[in-house]
Design a protein around this motif. Structure first.
Motif, PDB file in Angstrom:
ATOM      1  N   VAL A  26      -9.428  -0.527   3.693  1.00 58.75           N
ATOM      2  CA  VAL A  26      -8.919   0.837   3.550  1.00 58.75           C
ATOM      3  C   VAL A  26      -9.974   1.713   2.864  1.00 58.75           C
ATOM      4  N   SER A  27     -10.623   1.156   1.831  1.00 54.64           N
ATOM      5  CA  SER A  27     -11.683   1.904   1.149  1.00 54.64           C
ATOM      6  C   SER A  27     -12.793   2.274   2.117  1.00 54.64           C
ATOM      7  N   ASP A  28     -13.199   1.318   2.953  1.00 53.46           N
ATOM      8  CA  ASP A  28     -14.259   1.576   3.933  1.00 53.46           C
ATOM      9  C   ASP A  28     -13.833   2.655   4.927  1.00 53.46           C
ATOM     10  N   TYR A  29     -12.601   2.575   5.393  1.00 47.52           N
ATOM     11  CA  TYR A  29     -12.119   3.519   6.413  1.00 47.52           C
ATOM     12  C   TYR A  29     -12.082   4.946   5.859  1.00 47.52           C
ATOM     13  N   PHE A  30     -11.551   5.108   4.673  1.00 43.02           N
ATOM     14  CA  PHE A  30     -11.448   6.459   4.100  1.00 43.02           C
ATOM     15  C   PHE A  30     -12.829   7.023   3.778  1.00 43.02           C
ATOM     16  N   ARG A  31     -13.719   6.188   3.274  1.00 43.55           N
ATOM     17  CA  ARG A  31     -15.068   6.667   2.983  1.00 43.55           C
ATOM     18  C   ARG A  31     -15.797   7.059   4.264  1.00 43.55           C
ATOM     19  N   ALA A  32     -15.661   6.244   5.298  1.00 49.35           N
ATOM     20  CA  ALA A  32     -16.337   6.530   6.565  1.00 49.35           C
ATOM     21  C   ALA A  32     -15.840   7.815   7.213  1.00 49.35           C
ATOM     22  N   ASN A  33     -14.586   8.168   6.963  1.00 49.27           N
ATOM     23  CA  ASN A  33     -14.008   9.364   7.570  1.00 49.27           C
ATOM     24  C   ASN A  33     -13.947  10.556   6.617  1.00 49.27           C
ATOM     25  N   GLY A  34     -14.613  10.431   5.464  1.00 45.80           N
ATOM     26  CA  GLY A  34     -14.676  11.542   4.522  1.00 45.80           C
ATOM     27  C   GLY A  34     -13.333  11.927   3.941  1.00 45.80           C
ATOM     28  N   LEU A  35     -12.456  10.941   3.740  1.00 45.14           N
ATOM     29  CA  LEU A  35     -11.115  11.195   3.226  1.00 45.14           C
ATOM     30  C   LEU A  35     -10.970  10.615   1.823  1.00 45.14           C
ATOM     31  N   LYS A  36     -10.069  11.194   1.062  1.00 43.74           N
ATOM     32  CA  LYS A  36      -9.786  10.698  -0.284  1.00 43.74           C
ATOM     33  C   LYS A  36      -8.364  10.158  -0.332  1.00 43.74           C
ATOM     34  N   TYR A  37      -8.147   9.207  -1.234  1.00 43.97           N
ATOM     35  CA  TYR A  37      -6.804   8.653  -1.391  1.00 43.97           C
ATOM     36  C   TYR A  37      -6.674   8.053  -2.788  1.00 43.97           C
ATOM     37  N   THR A  38      -5.440   7.825  -3.203  1.00 37.96           N
ATOM     38  CA  THR A  38      -5.154   7.181  -4.476  1.00 37.96           C
ATOM     39  C   THR A  38      -4.443   5.866  -4.210  1.00 37.96           C
ATOM     40  N   PRO A  39      -5.070   4.730  -4.529  1.00 36.67           N
ATOM     41  CA  PRO A  39      -4.417   3.442  -4.282  1.00 36.67           C
ATOM     42  C   PRO A  39      -3.479   3.045  -5.424  1.00 36.67           C
ATOM     43  N   ILE A  40      -2.371   2.421  -5.070  1.00 30.29           N
ATOM     44  CA  ILE A  40      -1.482   1.789  -6.043  1.00 30.29           C
ATOM     45  C   ILE A  40      -1.288   0.352  -5.568  1.00 30.29           C
ATOM     46  N   THR A  41      -1.679  -0.623  -6.382  1.00 34.98           N
ATOM     47  CA  THR A  41      -1.632  -2.022  -5.944  1.00 34.98           C
ATOM     48  C   THR A  41      -0.422  -2.750  -6.531  1.00 34.98           C
ATOM     49  N   PHE A  42       0.073  -3.708  -5.749  1.00 32.30           N
ATOM     50  CA  PHE A  42       1.230  -4.511  -6.141  1.00 32.30           C
ATOM     51  C   PHE A  42       0.945  -5.975  -5.819  1.00 32.30           C
ATOM     52  N   ASP A  43       1.619  -6.883  -6.524  1.00 34.96           N
ATOM     53  CA  ASP A  43       1.400  -8.308  -6.307  1.00 34.96           C
ATOM     54  C   ASP A  43       2.089  -8.831  -5.056  1.00 34.96           C
ATOM     55  N   THR A  44       3.197  -8.210  -4.657  1.00 39.46           N
ATOM     56  CA  THR A  44       3.942  -8.711  -3.502  1.00 39.46           C
ATOM     57  C   THR A  44       4.134  -7.615  -2.468  1.00 39.46           C
ATOM     58  N   SER A  45       4.331  -8.040  -1.222  1.00 45.65           N
ATOM     59  CA  SER A  45       4.550  -7.079  -0.141  1.00 45.65           C
ATOM     60  C   SER A  45       5.875  -6.347  -0.311  1.00 45.65           C
ATOM     61  N   ASP A  46       6.879  -7.026  -0.857  1.00 44.44           N
ATOM     62  CA  ASP A  46       8.178  -6.377  -1.068  1.00 44.44           C
ATOM     63  C   ASP A  46       8.072  -5.236  -2.074  1.00 44.44           C
ATOM     64  N   GLU A  47       7.286  -5.452  -3.127  1.00 45.43           N
ATOM     65  CA  GLU A  47       7.095  -4.387  -4.121  1.00 45.43           C
ATOM     66  C   GLU A  47       6.430  -3.168  -3.483  1.00 45.43           C
ATOM     67  N   SER A  48       5.450  -3.424  -2.620  1.00 41.25           N
ATOM     68  CA  SER A  48       4.754  -2.330  -1.938  1.00 41.25           C
ATOM     69  C   SER A  48       5.721  -1.541  -1.066  1.00 41.25           C
ATOM     70  N   ALA A  49       6.561  -2.251  -0.306  1.00 40.47           N
ATOM     71  CA  ALA A  49       7.501  -1.585   0.599  1.00 40.47           C
ATOM     72  C   ALA A  49       8.542  -0.783  -0.168  1.00 40.47           C
ATOM     73  N   LYS A  50       9.026  -1.333  -1.273  1.00 40.52           N
ATOM     74  CA  LYS A  50      10.025  -0.618  -2.079  1.00 40.52           C
ATOM     75  C   LYS A  50       9.439   0.666  -2.664  1.00 40.52           C
ATOM     76  N   SER A  51       8.166   0.632  -2.995  1.00 43.80           N
ATOM     77  CA  SER A  51       7.515   1.824  -3.548  1.00 43.80           C
ATOM     78  C   SER A  51       7.365   2.909  -2.490  1.00 43.80           C
ATOM     79  N   LEU A  52       7.114   2.509  -1.251  1.00 45.50           N
ATOM     80  CA  LEU A  52       7.092   3.492  -0.163  1.00 45.50           C
ATOM     81  C   LEU A  52       8.477   4.100   0.009  1.00 45.50           C
ATOM     82  N   GLU A  53       9.486   3.267   0.003  1.00 49.68           N
ATOM     83  CA  GLU A  53      10.856   3.729   0.222  1.00 49.68           C
ATOM     84  C   GLU A  53      11.328   4.649  -0.894  1.00 49.68           C
ATOM     85  N   SER A  54      10.884   4.383  -2.126  1.00 50.49           N
ATOM     86  CA  SER A  54      11.304   5.206  -3.265  1.00 50.49           C
ATOM     87  C   SER A  54      10.529   6.507  -3.372  1.00 50.49           C
TER      88      SER A  54
END
Length: 342
Positions: A162-190
């Motif tokens: 994801v870092s490579d893709y955003f840098r290559a396309n001149g885009l910025k983003y803020t990452p939030i990391t989680f230990d499990t896929s369920d935590e990541s999905a719940k954060s999107l939903e919330s």
């Protein structure tokens, strides 16, 4: 004379190393046979790949690969136990011997294959990283995600891609990391993040678990290559061969039209030499793997060929409704291909 002695010393040392290495061969198979089951590392809960059903039984394509290994070794697909592992735990569990095989939506990369004492036995599923968004975000392309907050599972290849893709396309983003896929999905939903990124198969799986799956869409871009497959420890080529050829057997069975329903009849009456060799009706090809003649019959009868396993866990009749795509056989528009049993 000194040169001769030196040469003999080198040869003796090399021979000793070779014998030592050979003595280690088969250690995993011996241990598996002694305890009576295959210990399989799977995900911490990913629909379609490895997730507990209502009765607590682990189901999914990754789990079925391990069942197929058990069927090959024991003639019984139930002789398997599962360890649910998150992305951070998975490699340590395999390296330490806690599990015999890791079959857990894990991407084959050079560093993992060459630098971690591990070896990939094949590709169960050809995948790629994508992006899942709420339709209310109003975007139809990943190139419209400039400034987005993105949920990412820690300890995965996704972070760098994801870092490579955003840098290559001149885009910025803020990452939030989680230990499990369920935590990541719940954060999107919330609403804590705008985007969930992961392998596309995982995005479809996580979407199916959301309260309103139809409110979310997987964007069209695939930004990486993510070949997912089973992994074993390096240095035990005998066990590596068994896991590898288990997957190849499932693919070859589909290509030859051998299914869980007809495999026993085909083993008795086939006129096709390739099918006869694969099913043990001709030759002793299981012997090279230290498996019985009917090892492929047991795999297909008890677990299914690759196509059956795919459709049961990921296909159109499941909540994920994933097209075969790249995972179709090589002669049906995809790239799944296995060497022959002969």
């Amino acid at each position: 004379m000194k040169m001769l002695k030196s040469t003999l010393a080198v040869m003796t040392a090399a021979a000793a190393l070779g014998l030592s290495s050979f003595a280690q061969a088969g250690a995993t198979l011996d241990a598996v046979q002694k305890k009576g089951f295959v210990q399989c590392g799977v995900s911490d809960g990913l629909p379609g790949f490895s997730v507990p059903d209502a009765k607590g039984t682990i189901i999914g394509i990754d789990a079925d690969v391990c069942r197929a290994v058990a069927a090959a070794v024991f003639g019984d697909a139930t002789k398997v136990k599962f360890s649910q592992l998150n992305a951070k735990e998975r490699f340590t569990a395999l390296q330490s011997g806690e599990v015999d095989v890791l079959s857990r939506n894990t991407t084959w990369t050079s560093s993992r294959d060459a630098g971690m004492g591990l070896v990939f036995a094949g590709v169960t599923y050809y995948d790629g990283i994508g992006f899942l968004v709420n339709k209310k975000l109003g975007v139809s392309s990943a190139k419209e995600l400039d400034g987005a907050t993105i949920c990412i599972q820690a300890g995965t290849t996704t972070e760098l891609n994801v870092s490579d893709y955003f840098r290559a396309n001149g885009l910025k983003y803020t990452p939030i990391t989680f230990d499990t896929s369920d935590e990541s999905a719940k954060s999107l939903e919330s609403g804590r993040c705008d985007v969930l990124t992961s392998d596309k198969s995982q995005l479809y799986a996580q979407r199916s678990k959301l309260a309103s799956p139809t409110d979310y869409v997987v964007l069209p871009e695939t930004i990486s290559k993510e070949p997912l497959g089973p992994v074993v420890r390096k240095g035990d080529e005998e066990w590596f061969a068994i896991v590898k050829w288990t997957l190849f057997a499932m693919l070859n069975a589909e290509e030859m039209g051998v299914t869980s329903k007809n495999v026993e009849a085909e083993a008795k009456s086939t006129k096709n030499p390739d099918v006869a060799r694969m099913l043990g009706a001709d030759g002793e090809y299981g012997k090279d793997l230290k498996l019985p003649k009917d090892w492929v019959v047991k795999i297909v009868k008890e677990v299914g060929n690759y196509g059956e396993v795919f459709e049961r866990n990921l296909g159109k009749s499941t909540p994920l409704q994933i097209d075969r795509g790249l995972n179709a056989l090589w002669n049906q528009g995809g790239i799944q291909y296995a060497p022959p049993v002969r």
